[in-house]
Enzyme design. Structure first.
Site, mmCIF file in Angstrom:
data_model
loop_
_atom_site.group_PDB
_atom_site.id
_atom_site.type_symbol
_atom_site.label_atom_id
_atom_site.label_comp_id
_atom_site.label_asym_id
_atom_site.label_seq_id
_atom_site.Cartn_x
_atom_site.Cartn_y
_atom_site.Cartn_z
ATOM 1 N N ALA A 142 0.577 -1.303 0.031
ATOM 2 C CA ALA A 142 0.022 0.072 0.164
ATOM 3 C C ALA A 142 1.002 1.069 -0.035
ATOM 4 O O ALA A 142 0.427 2.112 -0.335
ATOM 5 C CB ALA A 142 -0.890 0.034 1.219
ATOM 6 N N GLY A 143 2.102 1.273 0.412
ATOM 7 C CA GLY A 143 2.954 2.374 0.200
ATOM 8 C C GLY A 143 3.379 2.431 1.871
ATOM 9 O O GLY A 143 3.732 3.800 2.049
ATOM 10 N N LEU B 172 6.986 3.760 1.970
ATOM 11 C CA LEU B 172 7.409 5.350 1.568
ATOM 12 C C LEU B 172 6.905 6.472 2.527
ATOM 13 O O LEU B 172 7.393 7.258 2.619
ATOM 14 C CB LEU B 172 6.724 5.315 0.296
ATOM 15 C CG LEU B 172 6.979 6.592 -0.636
ATOM 16 C CD1 LEU B 172 8.273 6.885 -0.919
ATOM 17 C CD2 LEU B 172 6.267 6.768 -1.838
ATOM 18 N N LYS C 289 10.923 -1.437 12.257
ATOM 19 C CA LYS C 289 10.149 -2.480 11.442
ATOM 20 C C LYS C 289 10.488 -4.025 12.098
ATOM 21 O O LYS C 289 11.107 -4.806 11.682
ATOM 22 C CB LYS C 289 10.402 -2.690 9.925
ATOM 23 C CG LYS C 289 9.533 -3.289 9.141
ATOM 24 C CD LYS C 289 9.676 -3.282 7.726
ATOM 25 C CE LYS C 289 8.900 -4.169 6.774
ATOM 26 N NZ LYS C 289 7.417 -3.689 6.750
ATOM 27 N N ASP D 66 12.901 -2.465 2.910
ATOM 28 C CA ASP D 66 11.989 -1.499 3.587
ATOM 29 C C ASP D 66 12.834 -0.993 4.920
ATOM 30 O O ASP D 66 12.793 0.210 5.093
ATOM 31 C CB ASP D 66 10.659 -2.166 4.238
ATOM 32 C CG ASP D 66 9.857 -2.361 2.747
ATOM 33 O OD1 ASP D 66 10.286 -1.777 1.734
ATOM 34 O OD2 ASP D 66 8.851 -3.125 3.047
ATOM 35 N N GLU E 39 6.728 0.357 11.914
ATOM 36 C CA GLU E 39 5.955 0.001 10.482
ATOM 37 C C GLU E 39 5.705 -1.411 10.847
ATOM 38 O O GLU E 39 6.451 -2.354 10.982
ATOM 39 C CB GLU E 39 6.903 0.158 9.491
ATOM 40 C CG GLU E 39 5.961 -0.067 7.942
ATOM 41 C CD GLU E 39 7.082 -0.117 6.821
ATOM 42 O OE1 GLU E 39 6.722 -0.840 6.019
ATOM 43 O OE2 GLU E 39 7.812 0.611 6.872
ATOM 44 N N GLY F 220 2.223 -5.733 5.968
ATOM 45 C CA GLY F 220 0.959 -6.014 5.323
ATOM 46 C C GLY F 220 -0.194 -5.079 5.936
ATOM 47 O O GLY F 220 0.134 -4.124 6.121
#
Length: 227
Positions: free
Chosen positions: A14-15, A18, A38, A55, A117, A120
């Site tokens: 989904a981004g 970013l 993360k 990521d 973060e 999914g």
């Protein structure tokens, strides 16, 4: 001033990264200190330094606190599949309490902005009993919802928002992430979500070629997060 936000998305790709790295880059540009976690990343590549996730590396690059890779991404799994299945294949068990401790270790750095973060969407399983939502709940962190703008995103966004609120967490805001460059009636979809989500729209990130955190930062508002 220290603020921590949990970044979730309506779906995989989904981004989230970013947006998370863009928020960190925007904070850095304002002279604020930054940190990120993360906690679980599947789809890692083998390197001379061990498993690495692109990521997590993007987040690490935007951290001003002197964090190691293992602090930013403590659980690195090789297969690009659901984390609980990847962990099973690696003979590991994902424990919520341990993940909470790892996240709090980075939060103890007391950066002006810390982002955590997810992987999914909101209900991604960690083990037979828990999902990543349980991690966010244990951390009691306000949530930023990243909506991957594509056909079907309105229902996905509203269902995810309802689940977060039902779990007792505040939603600090949402971001429209334009992942489909060919999406029809994009503006109407964004307006539909704005009229239905009772939280601030933090930004609209257009479809970017070779997107960078710095590019994303120019499309995000920290003011609405109190930063």
């Amino acid at each position: 001033m220290t603020k921590t936000f949990f970044i979730t998305g309506t779906d995989t790709d989904a981004g989230k990264t970013l947006v998370a790295s863009g928020l960190l880059a925007a904070a850095k540009a304002k002279g604020l200190s930054t940190a990120a976690v993360k906690p679980v990343a599947a789809g890692c590549e083998s390197t001379a330094d061990g498993l690495r996730n692109s990521d997590a590396l993007a987040l690490l690059a935007q951290c001003t606190r002197p964090l190691s890779y293992d602090q930013v991404n403590p659980i690195a799994l090789a297969p690009p599949i659901a984390p609980h299945i990847a962990a099973q294949e690696a003979g590991r068990v994902l424990n919520v309490d341990r993940l909470v401790g790892l996240c709090r270790g980075v939060m103890a750095e007391r950066a002006d902005l810390t982002v955590i973060e997810g992987a999914g969407g909101w209900r991604v399983p960690l083990n037979p009993s828990h999902t990543l939502a349980d991690l966010a709940k244990a951390l009691n962190a306000p949530v930023i919802l990243v909506v991957g703008m594509k056909l079907g995103c309105i229902s996905h966004a509203l269902l995810t928002f309802e689940a977060i609120v039902r779990d007792g967490l505040p939603v600090a805001g949402w971001v429209a992430s334009c992942i489909d460059p060919h999406m029809q009636v994009l503006e109407q979809n964004i307006h539909s979500l704005q009229s239905r989500l009772p939280v601030p729209l933090l930004g609209v990130i257009p479809h970017l070629v070779n997107a960078s955190a710095e590019q994303a930062a120019t499309h995000l508002s920290l003011d609405k997060l109190g930063l």
